[in-house]
Design a protein around this motif. Sequence first.
Motif, short mmCIF file in Angstrom:
data_model
loop_
_atom_site.label_atom_id
_atom_site.label_comp_id
_atom_site.label_asym_id
_atom_site.label_seq_id
_atom_site.Cartn_x
_atom_site.Cartn_y
_atom_site.Cartn_z
N ASP A 175 7.06 15.57 -35.90
CA ASP A 175 7.48 14.01 -35.73
C ASP A 175 6.28 13.03 -35.55
N ALA A 176 5.83 12.50 -36.46
CA ALA A 176 4.80 11.51 -36.62
C ALA A 176 4.91 10.51 -35.54
N GLU A 177 6.21 9.97 -34.92
CA GLU A 177 6.30 9.00 -33.77
C GLU A 177 6.13 9.75 -32.37
N ASP A 178 6.11 11.04 -32.48
CA ASP A 178 6.12 11.64 -31.13
C ASP A 178 4.72 11.35 -30.58
N PRO A 179 4.78 10.89 -29.07
CA PRO A 179 3.56 10.44 -28.64
C PRO A 179 2.45 11.75 -28.58
N ASP A 180 3.02 12.91 -28.33
CA ASP A 180 2.18 13.92 -27.97
C ASP A 180 1.42 14.49 -29.66
N VAL A 181 2.43 14.13 -30.69
CA VAL A 181 1.78 14.53 -31.80
C VAL A 181 0.80 13.45 -32.11
N LYS A 182 1.06 12.32 -31.88
CA LYS A 182 0.07 10.97 -32.19
C LYS A 182 -1.30 11.30 -31.55
N ALA A 183 -1.21 11.81 -30.35
CA ALA A 183 -2.50 12.13 -29.59
C ALA A 183 -3.14 13.29 -30.12
N VAL A 212 -3.01 14.37 -33.91
CA VAL A 212 -2.91 14.35 -35.48
C VAL A 212 -4.31 13.91 -35.90
#
Length: 212
Positions: free
Chosen positions: A96-104, A106
């Motif tokens: 999920d591109a909106e997940d804060p952990d993913v954003k950190a 990507v």
Amino acid sequence: MTSTSEIETRGGVPAEIRADESGIKVSGYAAVFGETTDIGNFFREVIERGAFRDAIGRDDVVFLVNHDGLPLARTSSGTLTLREDERGLYMETMLDAEDPDVKAIVGKMKRGDLSKMSFAFRADVQEWDDTQEPPTRTLKKVSLRDVSIVTTPAYSGTSIGLRSLEAARAEGGEREDAERRKAENAAAAARRIAEKRAAMEQKIRGIRQDVA
């Protein structure tokens, strides 16, 4: 065959990372069959085809970063897909591109800072070939804890593997002792049977001589 109860990690295969409107797709092989890997110059290791068959669908496997932290996906929720094919253990997830952990992470994945696949496992069935140096361990059945994207693939669990080698050697020694005792018992039984047969034949000859 011996098993271990502790978790080990292996890895090193590059991951494929793609970003589109659906999210961040991460895919690749967490493990490859039939390739011999040197584990810290202590032993070699090969993963046998079928090693993950039981674990897939049975174990609740999570997708992590460096085998740590909160899960970004997991098999039980349907967000992580695992399958075993002719090459090895293949994984695929759409983050999920909106997940804060993913954003950190990507940006680091796109740059290649996080680029290798790895997996954490427990050896359920393994075999050791101790006739060569270094010895070779074959992983035949494993349980899976996680698959991860990692910065530097580590071969943690070397001491676990070495302990399982010592256990296999001890098991082999016990098996050899049991086989030797079995052979000795069989030989002793054969001697007793031969002695009884000889005594019986001598008794029969004595009876025949008395009759004559």
